[in-house]
Motif scaffolding. Structure first.
Motif, PDB file in Angstrom:
ATOM      1  N   ILE A   1      16.574  37.473  21.301  1.00 40.39           N
ATOM      2  CA  ILE A   1      17.362  37.407  22.531  1.00 40.39           C
ATOM      3  C   ILE A   1      16.456  37.142  23.730  1.00 40.39           C
ATOM      4  O   ILE A   1      16.785  36.337  24.611  1.00 40.39           O
ATOM      5  CB  ILE A   1      18.157  38.716  22.728  1.00 40.39           C
ATOM      6  N   TYR A   2      15.327  37.805  23.756  1.00 42.86           N
ATOM      7  CA  TYR A   2      14.377  37.629  24.865  1.00 42.86           C
ATOM      8  C   TYR A   2      13.917  36.177  24.979  1.00 42.86           C
ATOM      9  O   TYR A   2      13.944  35.585  26.063  1.00 42.86           O
ATOM     10  CB  TYR A   2      13.190  38.561  24.640  1.00 42.86           C
ATOM     11  N   GLN A   3      13.520  35.596  23.855  1.00 43.06           N
ATOM     12  CA  GLN A   3      13.032  34.213  23.879  1.00 43.06           C
ATOM     13  C   GLN A   3      14.157  33.231  24.212  1.00 43.06           C
ATOM     14  O   GLN A   3      13.958  32.290  24.993  1.00 43.06           O
ATOM     15  CB  GLN A   3      12.396  33.856  22.535  1.00 43.06           C
ATOM     16  N   LEU A   4      15.342  33.445  23.635  1.00 42.35           N
ATOM     17  CA  LEU A   4      16.468  32.556  23.922  1.00 42.35           C
ATOM     18  C   LEU A   4      16.869  32.627  25.398  1.00 42.35           C
ATOM     19  O   LEU A   4      17.184  31.599  26.010  1.00 42.35           O
ATOM     20  CB  LEU A   4      17.658  32.920  23.033  1.00 42.35           C
ATOM     21  N   THR A   5      16.850  33.834  25.958  1.00 44.42           N
ATOM     22  CA  THR A   5      17.219  33.997  27.359  1.00 44.42           C
ATOM     23  C   THR A   5      16.244  33.256  28.264  1.00 44.42           C
ATOM     24  O   THR A   5      16.647  32.574  29.219  1.00 44.42           O
ATOM     25  CB  THR A   5      17.253  35.489  27.742  1.00 44.42           C
ATOM     26  N   ARG A   6      14.963  33.363  27.976  1.00 45.26           N
ATOM     27  CA  ARG A   6      13.955  32.677  28.788  1.00 45.26           C
ATOM     28  C   ARG A   6      14.113  31.154  28.684  1.00 45.26           C
ATOM     29  O   ARG A   6      14.016  30.444  29.691  1.00 45.26           O
ATOM     30  CB  ARG A   6      12.558  33.093  28.344  1.00 45.26           C
ATOM     31  N   CYS A   7      14.343  30.668  27.473  1.00 44.51           N
ATOM     32  CA  CYS A   7      14.514  29.219  27.296  1.00 44.51           C
ATOM     33  C   CYS A   7      15.773  28.724  28.000  1.00 44.51           C
ATOM     34  O   CYS A   7      15.765  27.677  28.657  1.00 44.51           O
ATOM     35  CB  CYS A   7      14.573  28.884  25.802  1.00 44.51           C
TER      36      CYS A   7
ATOM     37  N   GLY B   1      20.339  50.860  21.879  1.00 42.75           N
ATOM     38  CA  GLY B   1      18.950  50.739  21.457  1.00 42.75           C
ATOM     39  C   GLY B   1      18.479  49.298  21.480  1.00 42.75           C
ATOM     40  O   GLY B   1      17.317  49.010  21.805  1.00 42.75           O
ATOM     41  N   LEU B   2      19.358  48.369  21.136  1.00 44.40           N
ATOM     42  CA  LEU B   2      19.026  46.945  21.167  1.00 44.40           C
ATOM     43  C   LEU B   2      18.766  46.494  22.597  1.00 44.40           C
ATOM     44  O   LEU B   2      17.738  45.853  22.885  1.00 44.40           O
ATOM     45  CB  LEU B   2      20.167  46.134  20.553  1.00 44.40           C
ATOM     46  N   LEU B   3      19.674  46.833  23.513  1.00 39.97           N
ATOM     47  CA  LEU B   3      19.513  46.420  24.904  1.00 39.97           C
ATOM     48  C   LEU B   3      18.286  47.066  25.525  1.00 39.97           C
ATOM     49  O   LEU B   3      17.571  46.433  26.321  1.00 39.97           O
ATOM     50  CB  LEU B   3      20.766  46.766  25.710  1.00 39.97           C
ATOM     51  N   ALA B   4      18.020  48.318  25.161  1.00 40.21           N
ATOM     52  CA  ALA B   4      16.840  48.997  25.696  1.00 40.21           C
ATOM     53  C   ALA B   4      15.567  48.254  25.315  1.00 40.21           C
ATOM     54  O   ALA B   4      14.641  48.114  26.130  1.00 40.21           O
ATOM     55  CB  ALA B   4      16.791  50.439  25.186  1.00 40.21           C
TER      56      ALA B   4
ATOM     57  N   TRP C   1      14.199  48.424  13.178  1.00 42.04           N
ATOM     58  CA  TRP C   1      13.392  47.199  13.093  1.00 42.04           C
ATOM     59  C   TRP C   1      14.268  45.957  13.208  1.00 42.04           C
ATOM     60  O   TRP C   1      13.865  44.943  13.796  1.00 42.04           O
ATOM     61  CB  TRP C   1      12.582  47.177  11.801  1.00 42.04           C
ATOM     62  N   GLN C   2      15.505  46.029  12.673  1.00 41.13           N
ATOM     63  CA  GLN C   2      16.410  44.881  12.803  1.00 41.13           C
ATOM     64  C   GLN C   2      16.757  44.611  14.263  1.00 41.13           C
ATOM     65  O   GLN C   2      16.831  43.465  14.704  1.00 41.13           O
ATOM     66  CB  GLN C   2      17.700  45.127  12.008  1.00 41.13           C
ATOM     67  N   GLN C   3      16.977  45.697  15.026  1.00 41.54           N
ATOM     68  CA  GLN C   3      17.297  45.548  16.437  1.00 41.54           C
ATOM     69  C   GLN C   3      16.098  45.055  17.231  1.00 41.54           C
ATOM     70  O   GLN C   3      16.243  44.268  18.165  1.00 41.54           O
ATOM     71  CB  GLN C   3      17.798  46.882  17.007  1.00 41.54           C
ATOM     72  N   ARG C   4      14.911  45.502  16.850  1.00 39.47           N
ATOM     73  CA  ARG C   4      13.708  45.030  17.538  1.00 39.47           C
ATOM     74  C   ARG C   4      13.501  43.536  17.308  1.00 39.47           C
ATOM     75  O   ARG C   4      13.099  42.805  18.220  1.00 39.47           O
ATOM     76  CB  ARG C   4      12.486  45.829  17.059  1.00 39.47           C
ATOM     77  N   LEU C   5      13.795  43.096  16.097  1.00 36.89           N
ATOM     78  CA  LEU C   5      13.694  41.662  15.796  1.00 36.89           C
ATOM     79  C   LEU C   5      14.743  40.886  16.590  1.00 36.89           C
ATOM     80  O   LEU C   5      14.446  39.837  17.192  1.00 36.89           O
ATOM     81  CB  LEU C   5      13.874  41.428  14.297  1.00 36.89           C
ATOM     82  N   ALA C   6      15.978  41.402  16.599  1.00 34.38           N
ATOM     83  CA  ALA C   6      17.043  40.738  17.351  1.00 34.38           C
ATOM     84  C   ALA C   6      16.722  40.701  18.838  1.00 34.38           C
ATOM     85  O   ALA C   6      16.977  39.706  19.523  1.00 34.38           O
ATOM     86  CB  ALA C   6      18.371  41.464  17.114  1.00 34.38           C
ATOM     87  N   ALA C   7      16.121  41.775  19.361  1.00 32.92           N
ATOM     88  CA  ALA C   7      15.754  41.826  20.771  1.00 32.92           C
ATOM     89  C   ALA C   7      14.722  40.752  21.108  1.00 32.92           C
ATOM     90  O   ALA C   7      14.800  40.115  22.167  1.00 32.92           O
ATOM     91  CB  ALA C   7      15.213  43.205  21.128  1.00 32.92           C
ATOM     92  N   ALA C   8      13.759  40.543  20.205  1.00 35.61           N
ATOM     93  CA  ALA C   8      12.739  39.514  20.435  1.00 35.61           C
ATOM     94  C   ALA C   8      13.365  38.124  20.483  1.00 35.61           C
ATOM     95  O   ALA C   8      12.996  37.281  21.306  1.00 35.61           O
ATOM     96  CB  ALA C   8      11.672  39.589  19.353  1.00 35.61           C
TER      97      ALA C   8
END
Length: 237
Positions: free
Chosen positions: A35-41, A105-108, A26-33
């Motif tokens: 990263i996703y938003q920061l990358t888009r911005c 798992g985080l990158l996936a 769950w920590q990695q899923r939160l971190a992935a979310a």
């Protein structure tokens, strides 16, 4: 999007002891979310330029390809595909190699948020299984993406996995790299590059490399060297 290569028989996982990729906690899923938003911005502030020497990046939508990009250029790779692949041809889909390790798992999960299919494996774990999965995704009409020097390096050294994938799928390899005029370069094995806001990203897609299905070991090594030389030629740190 790591390199993968079949292992010698002595090094393969014993029957009945298949390697199971680590799933994101769950920590990695939160971190992935995040990263996703920061990358888009961040990507929204980037000034993009593309030099497509391959003629395939913006080519016919039906032409599936293997993207080969260095491990230290992963930060903007998914936004590049979305900008120059999916935007031009919305039906295009991508499957990408990711390490089967815990960090993978985080990158996936990040890939899934970008609607990219993660294929878990590398030269050291799940190599043969991952190679079969890549072939399967290509048969379903997906583009493929591999970091030929990942997940452990050496930096800018093309491993044989991308050549094996091209030989089995029949897809052309498109070497891709980019130069950032404003970035942070980490002190990791690959000198990973993090773009800064308002940076200019000059993308170069080099001349394609094709691997015949009947290629011998000598021919495969020649093509591996050609791909490595091409990728180094379009790479500017």
């Amino acid at each position: 999007m790591d390199a993968v290569s079949p292992k010698p028989a002595a090094e393969r996982t014993k029957p009945g002891r298949a390697v199971v990729p680590h799933r994101a906690k769950w920590q990695q899923r939160l971190a992935a979310a995040v990263i996703y938003q920061l990358t888009r911005c961040l990507a929204a502030t980037i000034r993009w330029e593309l030099n497509d020497r391959s003629g395939l990046v913006n080519g016919e939508p039906g032409q599936r390809i293997i993207f080969s990009i260095w491990h230290n250029r992963l930060a903007l790779s998914l936004m590049m595909y979305r900008r120059y692949g999916v935007r031009v041809a919305p039906e295009r889909r991508l499957a990408a190699m990711v390490s089967a390790s815990r960090d993978g798992g985080l990158l996936a999960r990040v890939l899934e948020l970008f609607r990219v299919e993660p294929v878990r494996g590398s030269s050291s774990r799940r190599g043969p299984q991952a190679l079969r999965e890549l072939v399967s995704w290509s048969e379903r009409g997906y583009d493929l993406a591999i970091t030929p020097d990942g997940p452990r390096g050496p930096c800018y050294k093309v491993q044989e996995g991308v050549i094996s994938t091209a030989q089995l799928t029949g897809l052309p390899i498109v070497p891709v790299s980019y130069h950032l005029n404003w970035k942070i370069q980490l002190k990791s094995w690959d000198r990973f590059q993090l773009p800064l806001p308002l940076a200019r990203c000059r993308i170069t897609a080099g001349e394609i490399v094709r691997v015949p299905r009947e290629a011998s070991d000598v021919e495969r090594e020649t093509l591996r060297q050609k791909l490595e030389e091409t990728m180094k030629a379009i790479t500017q740190d």
